[in-house]
Design a protein around this motif. Sequence first.
Motif, PDB file in Angstrom:
ATOM      1  N   ASP A  13      -8.558  16.656  38.148  1.00  0.00           N
ATOM      2  CA  ASP A  13      -8.261  15.233  37.737  1.00  0.00           C
ATOM      3  C   ASP A  13      -9.397  14.655  37.043  1.00  0.00           C
ATOM      4  O   ASP A  13     -10.654  14.941  37.246  1.00  0.00           O
ATOM      5  N   PRO A  15     -10.261  11.226  33.640  1.00  0.00           N
ATOM      6  CA  PRO A  15      -9.763  10.604  32.415  1.00  0.00           C
ATOM      7  C   PRO A  15      -9.721  11.693  31.168  1.00  0.00           C
ATOM      8  O   PRO A  15     -10.180  12.642  31.191  1.00  0.00           O
ATOM      9  N   ARG A 133      -3.979  13.433  36.490  1.00  0.00           N
ATOM     10  CA  ARG A 133      -4.897  12.326  37.149  1.00  0.00           C
ATOM     11  C   ARG A 133      -4.389  12.126  38.661  1.00  0.00           C
ATOM     12  O   ARG A 133      -5.438  11.645  39.298  1.00  0.00           O
ATOM     13  N   ASP A 187      -4.706   3.318  33.090  1.00  0.00           N
ATOM     14  CA  ASP A 187      -4.466   4.565  34.161  1.00  0.00           C
ATOM     15  C   ASP A 187      -4.929   4.158  35.413  1.00  0.00           C
ATOM     16  O   ASP A 187      -4.703   4.414  36.498  1.00  0.00           O
ATOM     17  N   LEU A 195      -5.549   6.190  38.546  1.00  0.00           N
ATOM     18  CA  LEU A 195      -6.731   7.348  38.254  1.00  0.00           C
ATOM     19  C   LEU A 195      -7.902   7.117  39.372  1.00  0.00           C
ATOM     20  O   LEU A 195      -8.546   6.275  39.141  1.00  0.00           O
TER      21      LEU A 195
END
Length: 228
Positions: A13, A15, A133, A187, A195
Motif C-alpha cells: 500500500d 500513495p 491503499r 485519500d 490511506l
Amino acid sequence: MMSDISVPVITVDGPSGSGKGTISQAVARELGFHFLDSGALYRVLALAARQRGIALDDEAALAELAAGLDIRFPADGEGDSVLLDGREVGGEIRTEAAGAGASKVAALPAVRAALLQRQRDFRQPPGLVADGRDMGTVVFPDADAKFFLTASAEERARRRYKQLKEKGKEAPYEAILADIQARDERDASRAVAPLKPAEDAEIIDTTSLDIPTTVSRVLAAIKNRLNP
Ligand code: C5P
C-alpha cells in the motif's frame, strides 16, 4: 470463484508515486504470484460511470455498477492491459483525470463494499501480490507480509512528471504536485478505508531508493516472513 485463505498474500500500500505499482509488479513476477492492481478497479469504475452518464457522487448507482462491472486483467501484472466489457481501456484509465475520478468514487462506502469480495477473489494459488491503499488494512488484514511505501510529495511529482513525459503526455510539474497533494489529502482524510499503514506493515520510504534496491528489500522481508 472462492478465495482461499490458505493462499499467501503480500500487500503493498501507499500513495500514488511511491513506486508501489512498479515494485509490487516486480515482486509478483519474482515470486510467480498473481497481481492485483486495485486502483485500476476504481479507475475503471469511474470510466464506466462517465460512459453511462452516472454522476461520480451517485453512491447507489455507482455501487450497483461496481457490483456488475465486467473487468478483466489479461496481463496479470505483465503490463497495463485492462478490459472493460471486453474493450481495452489500459491507456485510458491511467490519465490524471481518471485518477481524480477514481479517488472520488473510492471515497464512497457502498462502492468500496461492492468491490471488497471482488478483490478477495484474486487470492488464487500460488499466491497474490495486492497493490493499493487498503490492501493490508481492510481487504487482506490476514496478509502474510504487508508493506507501506512512501516518498515525499515532491519526489512523487517528479516521478509522475517523468513518466508522463516518457509517454509523450507532458503536464506542468506544479500542476502534478498540486494534484498529488489534493489526492493525498482526500485519500488520507476520507471516512472509510483512509490511506494509512496497517499496524503490522513494514514502512519503506523510497524517496532516495531506486527500484532494484526497494524490490530486494521487499523480497528479503517476504522470505523472512514466509520461512521464518
Ligand atoms: O493506485 P491508483 O493511483 O491507480 O489509485 C487511484 C485512486 O483509487 C486512488 O487515488 C485512491 O483514491 C483509490 N484507491 C483506493 N483504494 C485502493 C486503490 C485505489 O481508494 N485500494
